[in-house]
Design a protein around this motif. Structure first.
Motif, PDB file in Angstrom:
ATOM      1  N   VAL A  30       1.845   3.353  -4.165  1.00 35.27           N
ATOM      2  CA  VAL A  30       1.002   2.270  -4.307  1.00 35.27           C
ATOM      3  C   VAL A  30       1.889   1.113  -4.242  1.00 35.27           C
ATOM      4  CG1 VAL A  30      -0.406   1.099  -6.103  1.00 35.27           C
ATOM      5  CG2 VAL A  30      -0.519   3.728  -5.617  1.00 35.27           C
ATOM      6  N   ASN A  31       3.103   0.870  -4.625  1.00 34.18           N
ATOM      7  CA  ASN A  31       3.907  -0.276  -4.466  1.00 34.18           C
ATOM      8  C   ASN A  31       4.282  -0.687  -3.129  1.00 34.18           C
ATOM      9  OD1 ASN A  31       3.977  -0.884  -7.244  1.00 34.18           O
ATOM     10  ND2 ASN A  31       5.796   0.342  -7.680  1.00 34.18           N
ATOM     11  N   LEU A  32       3.923   0.017  -2.011  1.00 39.73           N
ATOM     12  CA  LEU A  32       4.033  -0.121  -0.622  1.00 39.73           C
ATOM     13  C   LEU A  32       3.011  -1.201  -0.148  1.00 39.73           C
ATOM     14  CD1 LEU A  32       5.074   3.446   0.733  1.00 39.73           C
ATOM     15  CD2 LEU A  32       6.611   1.684   0.335  1.00 39.73           C
ATOM     16  N   PHE A  33       1.988  -1.316  -0.924  1.00 35.06           N
ATOM     17  CA  PHE A  33       0.954  -2.013  -0.647  1.00 35.06           C
ATOM     18  C   PHE A  33       1.007  -3.480  -1.085  1.00 35.06           C
ATOM     19  CE2 PHE A  33      -0.149   2.093   0.149  1.00 35.06           C
ATOM     20  CZ  PHE A  33      -0.830   2.271   1.372  1.00 35.06           C
ATOM     21  N   THR A  34       0.441  -4.561  -0.684  1.00 36.17           N
ATOM     22  CA  THR A  34       0.180  -5.790  -1.112  1.00 36.17           C
ATOM     23  C   THR A  34      -0.795  -5.658  -2.171  1.00 36.17           C
ATOM     24  OG1 THR A  34      -1.307  -6.623   0.446  1.00 36.17           O
ATOM     25  CG2 THR A  34       0.727  -7.185   0.743  1.00 36.17           C
ATOM     26  N   ALA A  35      -1.186  -6.501  -3.396  1.00 36.78           N
ATOM     27  CA  ALA A  35      -1.974  -6.427  -4.233  1.00 36.78           C
ATOM     28  C   ALA A  35      -3.251  -6.390  -3.879  1.00 36.78           C
ATOM     29  CB  ALA A  35      -1.698  -7.652  -5.085  1.00 36.78           C
ATOM     30  N   ASP A  36      -3.588  -7.035  -2.455  1.00 38.93           N
ATOM     31  CA  ASP A  36      -5.074  -6.949  -2.049  1.00 38.93           C
ATOM     32  C   ASP A  36      -5.151  -6.310  -0.929  1.00 38.93           C
ATOM     33  OD1 ASP A  36      -3.669  -8.595  -0.492  1.00 38.93           O
ATOM     34  OD2 ASP A  36      -4.932 -10.148  -0.263  1.00 38.93           O
ATOM     35  N   ALA A  37      -4.342  -5.282  -0.755  1.00 38.56           N
ATOM     36  CA  ALA A  37      -4.305  -4.369   0.686  1.00 38.56           C
ATOM     37  C   ALA A  37      -5.786  -3.472   0.611  1.00 38.56           C
ATOM     38  CB  ALA A  37      -3.044  -3.334   0.475  1.00 38.56           C
ATOM     39  N   GLU A  38      -5.861  -3.003   2.138  1.00 38.80           N
ATOM     40  CA  GLU A  38      -6.782  -2.221   2.125  1.00 38.80           C
ATOM     41  C   GLU A  38      -6.546  -0.762   2.673  1.00 38.80           C
ATOM     42  OE1 GLU A  38     -10.239  -2.388   6.081  1.00 38.80           O
ATOM     43  OE2 GLU A  38     -10.002  -4.014   4.588  1.00 38.80           O
ATOM     44  N   VAL A  39      -6.871   0.088   2.119  1.00 44.24           N
ATOM     45  CA  VAL A  39      -6.705   1.487   2.732  1.00 44.24           C
ATOM     46  C   VAL A  39      -8.110   2.181   3.313  1.00 44.24           C
ATOM     47  CG1 VAL A  39      -6.153   3.873   2.381  1.00 44.24           C
ATOM     48  CG2 VAL A  39      -4.835   2.135   1.175  1.00 44.24           C
ATOM     49  N   ASN A  40      -8.353   2.118   4.636  1.00 43.96           N
ATOM     50  CA  ASN A  40      -9.354   2.722   5.274  1.00 43.96           C
ATOM     51  C   ASN A  40      -9.042   4.258   5.936  1.00 43.96           C
ATOM     52  OD1 ASN A  40     -11.751   1.133   7.934  1.00 43.96           O
ATOM     53  ND2 ASN A  40     -11.940   2.702   6.343  1.00 43.96           N
ATOM     54  N   ASP A  41      -9.494   4.999   5.062  1.00 46.97           N
ATOM     55  CA  ASP A  41      -9.199   6.412   5.311  1.00 46.97           C
ATOM     56  C   ASP A  41     -10.217   7.219   4.873  1.00 46.97           C
ATOM     57  OD1 ASP A  41      -7.921   8.852   5.700  1.00 46.97           O
ATOM     58  OD2 ASP A  41      -6.012   8.319   4.536  1.00 46.97           O
ATOM     59  N   PRO A  42     -11.066   7.994   5.979  1.00 48.06           N
ATOM     60  CA  PRO A  42     -10.504   7.546   7.460  1.00 48.06           C
ATOM     61  C   PRO A  42     -11.661   6.278   7.807  1.00 48.06           C
ATOM     62  CG  PRO A  42     -12.514   9.211   7.131  1.00 48.06           C
ATOM     63  CD  PRO A  42     -11.923   9.086   5.812  1.00 48.06           C
ATOM     64  N   VAL A  43     -11.134   5.778   8.875  1.00 48.43           N
ATOM     65  CA  VAL A  43     -11.864   4.814   9.423  1.00 48.43           C
ATOM     66  C   VAL A  43     -13.296   5.053   9.678  1.00 48.43           C
ATOM     67  CG1 VAL A  43     -12.246   3.225  11.500  1.00 48.43           C
ATOM     68  CG2 VAL A  43      -9.762   3.742  10.719  1.00 48.43           C
ATOM     69  N   GLY A  44     -14.156   4.068   9.103  1.00 53.65           N
ATOM     70  CA  GLY A  44     -15.722   4.544   9.292  1.00 53.65           C
ATOM     71  C   GLY A  44     -16.150   4.616   8.013  1.00 53.65           C
ATOM     72  N   SER A  45     -15.276   5.120   6.895  1.00 55.14           N
ATOM     73  CA  SER A  45     -15.722   5.133   5.473  1.00 55.14           C
ATOM     74  C   SER A  45     -15.685   3.832   4.722  1.00 55.14           C
ATOM     75  CB  SER A  45     -14.919   6.133   4.736  1.00 55.14           C
ATOM     76  OG  SER A  45     -13.457   5.599   4.902  1.00 55.14           O
ATOM     77  N   ARG A  46     -16.076   3.597   3.779  1.00 58.08           N
ATOM     78  CA  ARG A  46     -15.829   2.533   2.980  1.00 58.08           C
ATOM     79  C   ARG A  46     -14.421   2.122   2.447  1.00 58.08           C
ATOM     80  NH1 ARG A  46     -18.941   1.510  -2.729  1.00 58.08           N
ATOM     81  NH2 ARG A  46     -17.228   2.321  -3.565  1.00 58.08           N
ATOM     82  N   PRO A  47     -13.837   1.074   3.002  1.00 52.29           N
ATOM     83  CA  PRO A  47     -12.303   0.855   2.386  1.00 52.29           C
ATOM     84  C   PRO A  47     -12.103   0.895   1.120  1.00 52.29           C
ATOM     85  CG  PRO A  47     -13.122  -0.639   4.184  1.00 52.29           C
ATOM     86  CD  PRO A  47     -14.224  -0.193   3.655  1.00 52.29           C
ATOM     87  N   HIS A  48     -10.906   1.193   0.731  1.00 54.25           N
ATOM     88  CA  HIS A  48     -10.348   0.875  -0.718  1.00 54.25           C
ATOM     89  C   HIS A  48      -9.622  -0.252  -0.655  1.00 54.25           C
ATOM     90  CE1 HIS A  48     -11.465   5.242  -1.570  1.00 54.25           C
ATOM     91  NE2 HIS A  48     -11.276   5.448   0.027  1.00 54.25           N
ATOM     92  N   VAL A  49      -9.997  -1.348  -1.493  1.00 55.44           N
ATOM     93  CA  VAL A  49      -9.387  -2.555  -1.489  1.00 55.44           C
ATOM     94  C   VAL A  49      -8.696  -2.852  -2.749  1.00 55.44           C
ATOM     95  CG1 VAL A  49      -9.716  -5.026  -0.954  1.00 55.44           C
ATOM     96  CG2 VAL A  49     -10.964  -3.148   0.387  1.00 55.44           C
ATOM     97  N   GLY A  50      -7.511  -3.228  -2.816  1.00 52.81           N
ATOM     98  CA  GLY A  50      -6.847  -3.793  -4.149  1.00 52.81           C
ATOM     99  C   GLY A  50      -5.877  -2.665  -4.886  1.00 52.81           C
TER     100      GLY A  50
END
Length: 270
Positions: A30-50
């Motif tokens: 989790v610490n590899l990401f910025t505080a407001d980062a987005e994980v879109n997995d898979p693309v097309g699903s609703r992103p996970h933000v923050g």
């Protein structure tokens, strides 16, 4: 030829992700990401933000499983890293699925370190579900039965429905359009290429370098490709151009099969 220092640093930041996944080190991942980062997995699903959403993503899809990365190529362009790979996921029941994938990491410098701003995982959700349900026997059926409650517990109903959005994509029609375009470009048929694109299409070859339709067509003559993946409004595709491996992302308009943009990441050190 060695990578330049920035490219080396970007790749090192990205390679920390599979290490943390293999070690099941949630905090490190989790610490590899910025505080407001987005994980879109898979693309097309609703992103996970923050951070909180990314932690729930980890709890749902990484923590219960063993995940191995089988990487064919790592490509750096601008402040992005693209990985052409297969991911093998072994679930708690022992069911294993092998999923073709293209991963794109967009990064930014933060306090002297490179952090992930966006992770976009291009893979086909329906194909993975089919593989799990039909090809892994009882273990796969049991894993599917466990995944539903895990999704609801960690993501809520909204998150579960957000995941289901990945069922819809440009699909076969998008892949056909890309195949037609790349076939025309590989044959240097600029007239045909022009009929499949329009003046508003943004062409980057390589990523970060905008080119004209004519230059795109000339540079992609004799291009080879395989592994087409339709995720959301994008088709990603593994390519080989002048002996260099690469990955192209073909983005379609929101409500049609008009191509908005093509971005090609290449291993220019090959």
């Amino acid at each position: 030829m060695a990578l330049n220092p920035t490219a080396e640093a970007l790749l090192a930041a990205v390679l920390a992700s599979p290490r943390a996944v293999a070690a099941h080190d949630k905090s490190a991942w989790v610490n590899l990401f910025t505080a407001d980062a987005e994980v879109n997995d898979p693309v097309g699903s609703r992103p996970h933000v923050g951070r909180a959403a990314i932690e729930r993503f980890y709890d749902t899809f990484i923590a219960p499983n063993g995940i191995a990365f089988d990487v064919a190529a790592d490509l750096v362009g601008g402040h992005s890293v693209v990985r052409d790979l297969y991911i093998e996921t072994t679930m708690s029941t022992g069911a294993m699925v092998r999923v073709p994938m293209h991963l794109r990491y967009d990064l930014a410098a933060l306090d002297g370190d490179w952090k992930i701003v966006r992770l976009a995982a291009h893979w086909e959700f329906p194909a993975m579900v089919t593989q799990l349900m039909l090809r892994t026997g009882v273990r796969g059926l049991t894993a599917s039965a466990k995944l539903g409650p895990q999704l609801i517990a960690n993501q809520g109903l909204g998150g579960t429905f957000g995941m289901m959005r990945a069922i819809r994509s440009v699909g076969k029609a998008g892949k056909t359009a890309v195949t037609q375009l790349f076939s025309a470009a590989a044959a240097t048929d600029i007239g045909r290429v022009r009929t499949l694109l329009d003046d508003s299409t943004v062409l980057q070859l390589p990523a970060g370098s905008t080119v004209s339709v004519e230059e795109f067509t000339n540079r992609t003559r004799n291009m080879r490709w395989d592994k087409l993946i339709a995720a959301g409004r994008t088709v990603s595709i593994s390519v080989e151009l002048d002996g260099a491996p690469g990955v192209a992302f073909v983005d379609f308009a929101a409500s049609s099969h008009r191509i908005d943009a093509i971005t090609v990441f290449l291993d220019e050190n090959a």
